[in-house]
Structure formats: structure tokens, C-alpha cells
Design an enzyme around this catalytic site. Structure first.
Site, PDB file in Angstrom:
ATOM      1  N   HIS A 154       0.860  -1.185   0.000  1.00  0.00           N
ATOM      2  CA  HIS A 154       0.000   0.000   0.000  1.00  0.00           C
ATOM      3  C   HIS A 154       0.895   1.234   0.000  1.00  0.00           C
ATOM      4  O   HIS A 154       1.730   1.405   0.878  1.00  0.00           O
ATOM      5  CB  HIS A 154      -0.910   0.018   1.234  1.00  0.00           C
ATOM      6  CG  HIS A 154      -1.807   1.220   1.290  1.00  0.00           C
ATOM      7  ND1 HIS A 154      -3.049   1.249   0.686  1.00  0.00           N
ATOM      8  CD2 HIS A 154      -1.628   2.443   1.857  1.00  0.00           C
ATOM      9  CE1 HIS A 154      -3.599   2.423   0.885  1.00  0.00           C
ATOM     10  NE2 HIS A 154      -2.766   3.170   1.590  1.00  0.00           N
ATOM     11  N   CYS A 155       0.722   2.071  -1.015  1.00  0.00           N
ATOM     12  CA  CYS A 155       1.567   3.259  -1.167  1.00  0.00           C
ATOM     13  C   CYS A 155       0.831   4.482  -0.624  1.00  0.00           C
ATOM     14  O   CYS A 155      -0.225   4.850  -1.156  1.00  0.00           O
ATOM     15  CB  CYS A 155       1.924   3.460  -2.637  1.00  0.00           C
ATOM     16  SG  CYS A 155       2.963   4.921  -2.924  1.00  0.00           S
ATOM     17  N   PRO A 156       1.344   5.123   0.418  1.00  0.00           N
ATOM     18  CA  PRO A 156       0.657   6.320   0.949  1.00  0.00           C
ATOM     19  C   PRO A 156       0.750   7.517   0.016  1.00  0.00           C
ATOM     20  O   PRO A 156      -0.060   8.435   0.109  1.00  0.00           O
ATOM     21  CB  PRO A 156       1.396   6.582   2.274  1.00  0.00           C
ATOM     22  CG  PRO A 156       2.752   5.988   2.076  1.00  0.00           C
ATOM     23  CD  PRO A 156       2.550   4.794   1.185  1.00  0.00           C
TER      24      PRO A 156
ATOM     25  N   ASN B  38      -3.242   4.464  -2.471  1.00  0.00           N
ATOM     26  CA  ASN B  38      -3.856   3.295  -3.095  1.00  0.00           C
ATOM     27  C   ASN B  38      -2.887   2.126  -2.977  1.00  0.00           C
ATOM     28  O   ASN B  38      -1.715   2.306  -2.652  1.00  0.00           O
ATOM     29  CB  ASN B  38      -4.190   3.578  -4.565  1.00  0.00           C
ATOM     30  CG  ASN B  38      -5.207   2.601  -5.112  1.00  0.00           C
ATOM     31  OD1 ASN B  38      -5.682   1.714  -4.419  1.00  0.00           O
ATOM     32  ND2 ASN B  38      -5.548   2.762  -6.383  1.00  0.00           N
TER      33      ASN B  38
END
Length: 339
Positions: A54-56, A60
Site C-alpha cells: 500500500h503506497c501512501p 492506493n
């Protein structure tokens, strides 16, 4: 909330055999069966096919549908920063020395006209120089940081893995070495060719190969080889876990000041949550650092109806090992002591 592994006899289209269906994963949060290589994201609160992380920064998950787009973003962002850094450097050079040279004796651009009228629209004073220098530092820093992420992503893509699967493979090697087992873990989705692995993510149409449910596998493996290894690791984690009793309340703060200076400065650098503790509760710790532990809170079923697990980090000095586990279990007490 976790995604539990439960037996099942029927799958999506009913075209899988019963032996494979025994390892089908069921997500209690999404209330649906999960495809192989899928994982539940606590941030998005949904299951993601072929989840990488999960990429902040994009708010997403990076997975089956957007892995190629995310990797291209990691490539284009450093290229844009390099272009911006070149503009910053040449701007400072021309303003400071009034001459631009490309290194060839025959190609020189005289910038002496800059000293004559008309004056530049935007004067290059001390403030502009400081701002340009600061922007240059940001551009170079972004180039290095994002460029390293691009290198890491390309490395795992060429092996047809994700970040989560790379971690599972490392734990598989540690498990086999720890118990000195006569077995070898073979990652089932690595096709043995970097080009074949590359084509599963990057295509001319922009749509990745496959449907996200079934994957090409190596000879001697099947769709649930990785899931079987995860089951073994979860069973091993339960065996080596240690039971603790909470002796001091903890608010769940990321860096608690009232738990000691060393606990404050050694807070785990991770997106994993912290859990709130109250005196008298019990924790099943599975891993730990010198001043922090990670584990699951042992819950009362009648009190936590609808909640399957509460897990996260908590300070080590807030708990004590239960007497029944103190003699036999070492678990996270000796794990990563020097970190």
C-alpha cells in the site's frame, strides 16, 4: 482484521480440484474467497489481487491492475527531477557567470547581453538563488530516493514476485534453516526467464496478462504452493509465540514519552498499528525488538463479537511474560535484540 484460511470445496467457477480448494483463502472482512497471491489491505479495507504494497503517496494499493503503471511512475518521476535539476544548474550557472558553455570549443553562447538592458523579467537575487538551490536539493533527493524504489520494483518484477512474496520467501528460508529441514522452497510463479516475467507485468496494451485469479506456474508446483508455505509459517509462528500479561496501561501512541527515552526513540518505523493496552489483558507476542513487541491481543469472544483480531506494536516494559511460558518459550525475547 485478518483473512483466515478455511477449507472449501467450490471455487469461483468450480473448475479447481478439491486438493487445491483446501487451501482457498476466505476473507472475513470482505466476506469473499481470495484468489492466489491476493492479500487484504488494512488501509483500503479490501482484498487486492497480487498485492505488492500500500503506497501512501498515491493513497492506493499497488497490485495486479496497476503494478506496471506504478513502476512507470517510479521511472518517470526521477527523469523529471533530473530534467528540473539540469534547468536549475544551468540557471544558476548563467546568472552567476553570464556564459553558457557545452564543453566544445566551437559551441559557446555569449550571455554578456544579460548585463545590458532590457533587464530580466524576474531578477535573480539572493532569495531566488537560495530558492533555486533548495529546489535543486529536493530534485536530487527525489531522484535518488524514487530511483532506488524503481530499482527494487524492477528487481522483483524480473523475478515475478511482489514485495510481500519476497518477504514470504525469505521467511521460508529462515524456517527451513531454523528447523534444519530436508526440503527446498521453490517460488512457484518465477518462470525462469526474466523476459517472460517482465511480460506478465508490462504489455503494449497496458493491460497485464491473465485475469488475476490463475497464474502460470513452474513445473512441479501448483497454484497454492505459496499458500501452503504461508500455512506452515503461520503454524510455526503460533508455536514460537509467547504469552504476556499487561502490567501497565498503554494509550497506543506511536512514540510514548511516559514509557522511557529508549522506548520513545526506538519506536518501530513501520505503518503497522499500535494497540491500546489495559492492565490485566493478555497478549500473544510473535516478534519483537529490543524495546517493542508485536502480537495479538487475546480477546474474549463475548466481548469482541464481530472482531477477529486486534494486533500491533506495544512497548515491552508494559507487559511481563506469563509464568507458564517463561520456562519453555523464548520466542521474541531473543529475536532482533540488537535492532
Amino acid at each position: 482484521m485478518p483473512c483466515l484460511l478455511v477449507p472449501a470445496l467450490s471455487l469461483w467457477g468450480g473448475n479447481r480440484n478439491s486438493q487445491d480448494s483446501m487451501y482457498l483463502q476466505y476473507c472475513k472482512v470482505c466476506q469473499a474467497y481470495k484468489a492466489p497471491r491476493s492479500h487484504h489491505c488494512r488501509k483500503c479495507n479490501r482484498c487486492v489481487m497480487k498485492m505488492d504494497h500500500h503506497c501512501p503517496w498515491i493513497n492506493n494499493c499497488c497490485g495486479y491492475q496497476n503494478h506496471a503503471s506504478f513502476t512507470l511512475f517510479l521511472l518517470l518521476a526521477p527523469l523529471g527531477c533530473i530534467h528540473a535539476a539540469f534547468i536549475f544548474v544551468m540557471t544558476m550557472y548563467t546568472q552567476l557567470y553570464n556564459r553558457l558553455s557545452f564543453g566544445w570549443n566551437t559551441v559557446k553562447i555569449d550571455m554578456s547581453a544579460a548585463r545590458r538592458d532590457p533587464l530580466p523579467i524576474i531578477p535573480f537575487g539572493l532569495a531566488a538563488f537560495a530558492a533555486t538551490l533548495f529546489a535543486l536539493g529536493l530534485a536530487l533527493g527525489t531522484t535518488i530516493a524514487v530511483g532506488m524504489l524503481f530499482f527494487i520494483q524492477m528487481k522483483i518484477i524480473l523475478r515475478n514476485k511482489t514485495s510481500i512474496e519476497s518477504w514470504i520467501e525469505e521467511k521460508a528460508k529462515d524456517r527451513i534453516q531454523y528447523y534444519q529441514l530436508d526440503e527446498v522452497f521453490v517460488f512457484p510463479y518465477d518462470m525462469g526467464s526474466r523476459w517472460k516475467n517482465f511480460k506478465q507485468v508490462f504489455t503494449w496494451s497496458g493491460v497485464p496478462e491473465g485475469d488475476g485469479l490463475e497464474w502460470p506456474i513452474r513445473e512441479g508446483c501448483h497454484q497454492y504452493s505459496l499458500t501452503i508455505e504461508q500455512l506452515k509459517q503461520k503454524a510455526d509462528k503460533r508455536v514460537r509465540s509467547v504469552r504476556y500479561k499487561v502490567i501497565e496501561d498503554y494509550s497506543g501512541a506511536c512514540c510514548p514519552l511516559n514509557k522511557g527515552i529508549k522506548t520513545f526513540f526506538t519506536s518501530p518505523c513501520t505503518e503497522e498499528p499500535r494497540i491500546k493496552l489495559q492492565r490485566g489483558e493478555f497478549i500473544l507476542a510473535t516478534r519483537g525488538l529490543r524495546y517493542w513487541l508485536y502480537g495479538d491481543k487475546i480477546l474474549d469472544d463475548s466481548f469482541t463479537e464481530g472482531v477477529s483480531r486486534i494486533r500491533g506494536w506495544f512497548p515491552r516494559n508494559c507487559v511481563e511474560k506469563c509464568p507458564c511460558d517463561a520456562e519453555t518459550d523464548q520466542g521474541p525475547e531473543d529475536e532482533k535484540k540488537t535492532r
